[in-house]
Design a protein around this motif. Structure first.
Motif, short mmCIF file in Angstrom:
data_model
loop_
_atom_site.label_atom_id
_atom_site.label_comp_id
_atom_site.label_asym_id
_atom_site.label_seq_id
_atom_site.Cartn_x
_atom_site.Cartn_y
_atom_site.Cartn_z
N ARG A 95 0.85 -1.18 0.00
CA ARG A 95 0.00 0.00 0.00
C ARG A 95 0.90 1.24 0.00
O ARG A 95 2.12 1.14 -0.05
CB ARG A 95 -0.91 0.01 1.24
CG ARG A 95 -1.68 -1.26 1.48
CD ARG A 95 -2.60 -1.62 0.35
NE ARG A 95 -3.64 -0.63 0.19
CZ ARG A 95 -4.63 -0.70 -0.66
NH1 ARG A 95 -4.70 -1.73 -1.47
NH2 ARG A 95 -5.52 0.24 -0.76
N GLY A 96 0.28 2.35 0.06
CA GLY A 96 1.04 3.60 0.05
C GLY A 96 1.78 3.85 1.35
O GLY A 96 1.47 3.29 2.38
N ARG A 97 2.78 4.69 1.27
CA ARG A 97 3.61 5.14 2.41
C ARG A 97 4.30 3.99 3.13
O ARG A 97 4.47 3.99 4.35
CB ARG A 97 2.74 5.90 3.42
CG ARG A 97 2.10 7.11 2.86
CD ARG A 97 1.15 7.69 3.85
NE ARG A 97 1.30 9.14 3.86
CZ ARG A 97 0.79 9.93 4.77
NH1 ARG A 97 0.12 9.40 5.78
NH2 ARG A 97 0.94 11.23 4.71
N GLY A 98 4.70 2.97 2.37
CA GLY A 98 5.48 1.88 2.94
C GLY A 98 4.67 0.90 3.78
O GLY A 98 5.25 0.12 4.52
N ARG A 99 3.38 0.97 3.67
CA ARG A 99 2.55 0.06 4.46
C ARG A 99 2.17 -1.16 3.63
O ARG A 99 2.38 -1.17 2.42
CB ARG A 99 1.27 0.77 4.93
CG ARG A 99 1.58 1.90 5.87
CD ARG A 99 0.31 2.52 6.36
NE ARG A 99 0.62 3.61 7.29
CZ ARG A 99 -0.06 4.72 7.36
NH1 ARG A 99 -1.09 4.93 6.56
NH2 ARG A 99 0.27 5.65 8.23
N SER A 100 1.59 -2.15 4.30
CA SER A 100 1.10 -3.32 3.58
C SER A 100 -0.23 -3.74 4.19
O SER A 100 -0.52 -3.43 5.34
CB SER A 100 2.11 -4.47 3.66
OG SER A 100 2.28 -4.86 4.99
N ALA A 101 -1.02 -4.44 3.40
CA ALA A 101 -2.32 -4.93 3.85
C ALA A 101 -2.40 -6.42 3.60
O ALA A 101 -1.90 -6.92 2.58
CB ALA A 101 -3.44 -4.21 3.10
N ARG A 102 -3.01 -7.11 4.52
CA ARG A 102 -3.13 -8.56 4.40
C ARG A 102 -4.33 -8.90 3.52
O ARG A 102 -5.41 -8.32 3.66
CB ARG A 102 -3.31 -9.19 5.77
CG ARG A 102 -3.26 -10.69 5.73
CD ARG A 102 -2.98 -11.22 7.09
NE ARG A 102 -4.16 -11.89 7.60
CZ ARG A 102 -4.16 -12.67 8.66
NH1 ARG A 102 -3.06 -12.83 9.35
NH2 ARG A 102 -5.25 -13.25 9.06
#
Length: 130
Positions: free
Chosen positions: A100-107
């Motif tokens: 995802r954006g800004r270095g994040r991730s989603a499961r």
């Protein structure tokens, strides 16, 4: 000296087919299975043929396998078959990650399911009333 053979779980007028690890969620698969429960085998095949759902093709193959098992293995009359059960169960869930954006991730969870179809032969006396 082996293991004794297990008794047949179904009645003599029933045949079964199943498919494991279908790549769809049980909730979506149950919507298709619900449309064929209790239907005549020929009518169920026709409704699955013209269904717009992607998974209906897989359900149709399982139903055809159950009909073939009834005819070839148990010598049942194909014209008197109906869908007694179409049960759906949960299988494993694959966990994946989506960036995802800004270095994040989603499961993300990818669901799998099991399908069991049991067809049964209608009695001859019920055939005249139906």
């Amino acid at each position: 000296m082996g293991k004794p053979s297990a008794e047949r779980r179904l009645a003599d007028t029933e045949a079964m087919a199943f498919l494991r690890a279908i790549r769809t969620s049980p909730r979506k698969l149950n919507l298709v299975a619900q449309t064929i429960r209790g239907q005549n085998a020929a009518a169920a095949l026709a409704s699955l043929t013209f269904s717009h759902r992607r998974i209906a093709h897989e359900v149709k193959k399982v139903l055809q396998a159950a009909i073939a098992n009834a005819e070839n293995n148990h010598q049942l009359d194909v014209d008197r078959l109906y869908v007694k059960e179409a049960t759906v169960g949960r299988a494993f869930v694959m966990k994946r990650f989506h960036t995802r954006g800004r270095g994040r991730s989603a499961r993300i969870e990818k669901y799998f399911s099991h399908l069991t179809v049991v067809v049964r032969e209608r009695p001859e006396d019920a055939e005249e009333t139906a």
